[in-house]
Design an enzyme around this catalytic site. Structure first.
Site, PDB file in Angstrom:
ATOM      1  N   SER A 334       0.939  -1.116  -0.164  1.00  0.00           N
ATOM      2  CA  SER A 334      -0.125   0.121   0.264  1.00  0.00           C
ATOM      3  C   SER A 334       1.056   1.233   0.089  1.00  0.00           C
ATOM      4  CB  SER A 334      -1.050  -0.010   1.202  1.00  0.00           C
ATOM      5  OG  SER A 334      -0.404  -0.036   2.323  1.00  0.00           O
ATOM      6  N   ASP A 549      -1.904  19.398 -29.174  1.00  0.00           N
ATOM      7  CA  ASP A 549      -3.352  19.339 -29.622  1.00  0.00           C
ATOM      8  C   ASP A 549      -3.771  18.056 -30.629  1.00  0.00           C
ATOM      9  OD1 ASP A 549      -2.021  20.103 -31.790  1.00  0.00           O
ATOM     10  OD2 ASP A 549      -3.120  22.100 -31.867  1.00  0.00           O
TER      11      ASP A 549
END
Length: 754
Positions: A334, A549
Site C-alpha cells: 500500500s 493538440d
C-alpha cells in the site's frame, strides 16, 4: 400555646464569616466539578506491525505532547515481537514510548490456519490487558487480522474504538477485515473523501466520521527533503549507487490466492534480475504465503546477489528517503499507491492486492502480471520517470484533526453505537448537492487565435466553457490562463463539480512527462521552452497534464468518439494546420523526442509548395486550412475565384470556405486545387496505413467532413490490398482538443491501467 424560637445571628462579624465559609464551600464544589469534567482521556494505542506503526506513531507523538489532556497507553503485539520480522518493537522503545504490554500473539506457520490461530490467541490474551489498562478509547489501524482481534475484544468489553483508515477498498481479504473493524468501531478517522462516502454507505453515523487524511503524511511531507538523503541511500545500497538509479521492491502474499501471488513474486524477481539495477528488497509481511515467498527469494540467490540488498525492516524516516529518491518502486504494498505518490516516485503495482485503491498518476497497474516480459516492460516504462506529487491521502494535518476529534468525544454519550440505515419505506427526498459531486476536469486549449477553458464531466459533457482572445505575449497569456482557471474553479463549486485536475492542449512539440512546451507553432508567439505544469499546479493546487493538440484529439476519440474500444487507430486533424495522434495497443505514441504523429509534415512531393516548417511538399502545404486559404487568395487576385451564384462581399476576407464553395458551384480552378489537396492528404494517409497499420483513421477538424469521402476513395485505390478496407471516418466530436485534455485528467487522476 407553645412557641418555637429561632436563633438569628445579629453579630455582623459572625455574618461575615458565615458568608465567607459558604462561598469557600461553593468554590471548592465548583473546582471539584471542573476537575472531574477535565479528567484526562485515557487513550490506548495498539500496534501490530511495522506498517501500522508508521501511521500510528505521529498520533502517539501528538497525544504524548499533551499530557494535561491525554494519558497514553501503548500495547504491542503481532509481528513486532518476532525476530524474523526485525523485532520492530525496539523502534517504538527508541521513540521513547513506554510499552505497557507486549503480547506474543503470532502462531508461526504463515498459512491460513496459523492466521486464524493467531486471532484466537490474541483474543485469549487481550481481555486481561484491556481490563488492567481500562482505556476510555482504543485506537486501531487498518485491516490486519491482529487488528480484528483487538477490535473484537474491545467491543465485547464495552471500550470505545477509533478506527483509522476505514472505508478504503483494496480488493483482497483485507477488505472484509477492514469493513468488519469499521462495523465494530464507534469512531472513524478516514483518509479520503471516497472512503468517507463508503463509510456513510455502510450506515455509519456521519457525525462520528472524521476526514483526517493519512497520519503518515504529517511526517513524510515535512521530512522527505533531508540534506543527508544520499548518506541514507548509500548506507543501505552502497557508495556507488546514485539518486533515481535504484529500485525499491516490496511484495506481500495475497491470502485469497496464495499460489498465484507466489508465482507473481517469482516473476518480479526474474524481471528485476534481468533489469540489472540496484534493488532494495524488503521481506514480505507475516500473512499466509510469506514463508513460501522467502523460499523463492532464497532459491534465486537474491540475498547473495551483488545488485540486491534484502532487509527485514527499515526505520520509517529512512524508508521515506529511499522511496522518495528511487528510480522506481515495485510490488503490491500500500506504500506504493499511498505514500509514494506524495513524492511523484514511479510505482509498478503488481496483481490484485491494491485493486480499488485510489492512486495518483505515478502508479502503473500490472493486474495480470503473468509473464516476466510484461513486468520487465513495465520497468522500462516507469524506471527513472518523475510524476506530479499527489496528495490524495493527506495534506500533512491529520494529527491535529484527530486530536481535536478525540477531545470532542463525550464519554457520557451512550456506548451502544447506532447505524444510520437508509429509509426503505418512505419516499427518499435528498438534495443532490449533498449526495455526490460530479467528478470533472478543467480543460485548457491554447489555439492560435483563442484561449479556451472548459469544465468537462466524466461523460464528456462540457458543463461550462470560457473563451478569450489568445494574448500575444507570454506574461499576458499566463496571467489570462490562471485567471480563467480560477474563475472556472469558483464556478465549479456552484455547479457541484469536483475538479480532479487540469489538462492542457497546446500547439507545438510538448514533453508531457515534464509538462513543458518545447517548440511552438508559428501561430503562438513566445511559447517555446515554457513550463506550463508548475505555475498552474502551484496556483490551483491540482495535478496538471500537458500534451500536443493532435495527441489530445486522439485521446478524445479514444474516450468519447469513434476510437472508443478500438485498440489501434490514427486521428488526423484537418484545420488551420494538419496534425494528429496515433493510438497503438491502446497507448498514445509520443516518440523518443515527442514528435511522433507530426502527420502534417509527411512529405508527399519532392518539389511541392513551401510548408510552415521550412520544408517543401508536406501534406500541410497542400491540404491545411492555411494552404487552401493561400490558393483561394491567389485565385481571387487573378479574378478566377468567383463564379455565378457565389455571394461574396468586397470587405469579406478570403478563406478556405470560399474555395470549397466555388468548387461546389463548378469552378474548375477551385476543383483542381481541392483535388490536389485531397490527393496529398489521401497519399499521406496511405503512407500512415503502410507504416503503423491502424484499424481506423478518424478525420477531425473543420475540413474533416469535406475530406472524408475523397480520402476513403484514394485509400481504396492506392493502398496495399490488405489496407484498402480500412475505414476513414469523420469525427462527431465538437471540441476534440478540450475533450482530449479533459480525458487525460479523467483517465489518470485516480488510476492508470496497464
Amino acid at each position: 400555646m407553645e412557641k418555637h424560637v429561632v436563633n438569628v445571628c445579629t453579630d455582623p462579624h459572625e455574618l461575615y464569616f458565615l458568608r465567607m465559609q459558604r462561598n469557600r464551600e461553593k468554590m471548592e464544589l465548583q473546582m471539584e466539578e471542573q476537575n472531574q469534567s477535565k479528567r484526562r482521556l485515557r487513550v490506548c494505542v495498539a500496534t501490530c506491525n511495522r506498517a501500522d506503526y508508521s501511521k500510528l506513531a505521529p498520533i502517539m507523538f501528538g497525544i504524548k505532547s499533551h499530557p494535561d489532556e491525554f494519558e497514553l497507553e501503548v500495547v504491542v503485539l503481532g509481528s513486532h515481537l518476532i525476530d524474523d520480522y526485525g523485532n520492530t518493537f525496539r523502534m517504538i522503545e527508541q521513540d521513547d514510548f513506554d510499552i505497557g504490554s507486549k503480547l506474543h500473539t503470532v502462531v508461526r506457520g504463515e498459512d491460513e490456519a496459523a492466521m486464524v490461530e493467531s486471532v484466537g490467541l490474541a483474543l485469549v490474551k487481550l481481555p486481561d490487558v484491556l481490563q488492567r489498562l481500562h482505556p476510555d478509547i482504543l485506537v486501531v489501524h487498518g485491516d490486519r487480522f491482529d487488528a480484528l482481534a483487538l477490535a473484537t475484544a474491545a467491543a465485547l468489553m464495552n471500550i470505545r474504538i477509533l478506527h483509522l483508515e476505514g472505508g478504503e477498498v483494496s480488493g483482497t481479504i483485507d477488505d472484509s477485515i477492514r469493513h468488519a473493524i469499521s462495523k465494530l468501531a464507534h469512531y472513524h478517522a478516514c483518509c479520503t473523501r471516497r472512503a468517507e462516502q463508503h463509510l456513510i454507505a455502510m450506515c455509519e453515523d456521519h457525525s462520528r466520521i472524521l476526514l483526517a487524511g493519512c497520519p503518515s503524511y504529517d511526517k513524510l511531507l515535512v521530512s522527505h527533503h533531508r540534506e543527508d538523503y544520499m548518506d541514507i541511500i548509500k548506507s543501505w545500497l552502497g557508495d556507488k549507487v546514485k539518486e533515481n538509479d535504484y529500485i525499491v521492491a516490496l511484495q506481500h502474499p495475497v491470502t485469497t490466492d496464495i499460489q498465484h501471488s507466489i508465482k507473481i513474486y517469482g516473476l518480479m524477481l526474474d524481471a528485476l534480475l534481468s533489469f540489472n539495477k540496484k534493488t532494495l528488497i524488503l521481506f514480505p509481511n507475516i500473512d499466509a504465503g510469506s514463508k513460501e515467498m522467502v523460499r523463492v527469494m532464497r532459491k534465486k540467490g537474491i540475498e547473495q546477489h551483488h545488485n540486491f540488498r534484502a532487509v527485514k525492516h527499515i526505520p520509517f524516516e529512512q524508508f521515506i528517503q529511499l522511496v522518495c529518491h528511487a528510480g522506481c518502486m515495485i510490488g503490491n504494498s500500500s506504500c506504493g499507491v499511498r505514500e509514494a505518490g506524495a513524492f511523484g516516485t514511479p510505482v509498478i503495482n503488481l496483481g490484485t492486492r491494491q485493486t480499488g485503491r485510489e492512486t495518483g498518476e505515478n502508479v502503473l497497474h500490472v493486474r495480470d502480471a503473468d509473464t516476466h516480459n510484461k513486468i520487465y516492460h513495465a520497468l522500462e516504462l516507469q524506471f527513472g520517470k518523475r510524476y506530479p506529487c499527489s496528495k490524495i491521502y493527506g495534506d500533512g494535518n491529520a494529527v491535529p484533526r484527530i486530536l481535536k476529534f478525540l477531545r470532542a468525544i463525550d464519554l457520557e454519550e451512550p456506548l451502544q453505537k447506532t447505524f444510520c440505515f437508509p429509509s426503505v419505506k418512505d419516499c427518499i427526498s435528498q438534495d443532490i448537492d449533498h449526495i455526490l459531486e460530479t467528478q470533472s476536469a478543467l480543460a485548457v486549449d491554447l489555439g492560435g487565435t483563442n484561449l479556451r477553458v472548459a469544465i468537462i464531466c466524466m461523460r464528456g459533457k462540457v458543463v461550462k466553457k470560457y473563451t478569450q482572445p489568445n494574448p500575444k505575449t507570454f506574461e499576458a497569456r499566463m496571467e489570462l490562463i490562471l485567471k480563467m482557471c480560477r474563475d472556472a474553479m469558483r464556478d465549479a463549486v456552484r455547479l457541484n463539480c469536483r475538479i480532479l485536475g487540469v489538462g492542457v492542449s497546446t500547439g507545438g512539440r510538448v514533453n508531457p512527462q515534464e509538462g513543458v512546451v518545447m517548440h511552438s507553432t508559428k501561430l503562438i508567439k513566445e511559447w517555446s521552452s515554457v513550463d506550463l505544469r508548475t505555475p498552474i499546479s502551484d496556483a490551483l493546487h491540482l495535478p496538471v497534464w500537458v500534451d500536443n493538440d493532435g495527441n489530445c484529439a486522439a485521446l478524445a476519440e479514444k474516450k468519447f468518439g469513434h476510437g472508443k474500444g478500438v485498440e489501434n487507430f490514427v486521428t488526423v486533424i484537418t484545420g488551420t494546420g494538419i496534425g494528429g495522434g496515433i493510438i497503438h495497443h491502446n497507448e498514445l505514441i509520443h516518440g523518443s523526442t515527442f514528435c511522433a504523429a507530426e502527420l502534417g509534415h509527411i512529405m508527399v512531393s519532392l518539389d511541392g509548395p513551401e510548408c510552415s516548417c521550412g520544408s517543401h511538399g508536406c501534406i500541410e502545404a497542400y491540404a491545411s486550412g492555411m494552404a487552401l486559404q493561400r490558393e483561394a487568395k491567389r485565385l481571387h487576385d487573378e479574378d478566377l475565384l468567383k463564379v455565378e451564384g457565389m455571394d461574396m462581399k468586397l470587405s469579406e476576407p478570403i478563406t478556405a470556405a470560399h474555395l470549397i464553395n466555388a468548387a461546389r458551384l463548378g469552378n474548375s480552378k477551385a476543383e483542381a486545387v481541392l483535388n490536389k489537396a485531397c490527393t496529398a492528404l489521401g497519399v499521406g494517409i496511405v503512407n500512415i496505413l503502410h507504416i503503423v497499420n491502424p484499424s481506423m483513421v478518424i478525420l477531425s477538424g473543420v475540413l474533416a467532413s469535406y475530406y472524408q469521402a475523397p480520402v476513403q476513395h484514394i485509400v481504396s485505390q492506392r493502398a496495399l490490398f490488405s489496407a484498402q478496407s480500412i475505414k476513414v471516418v469523420s469525427s462527431d466530436l465538437e471540441e476534440p482538443a478540450l475533450l482530449g485534455a479533459a480525458s487525460i485528467v479523467l483517465d489518470y487522476a485516480t488510476r492508470r491501467l496497464y
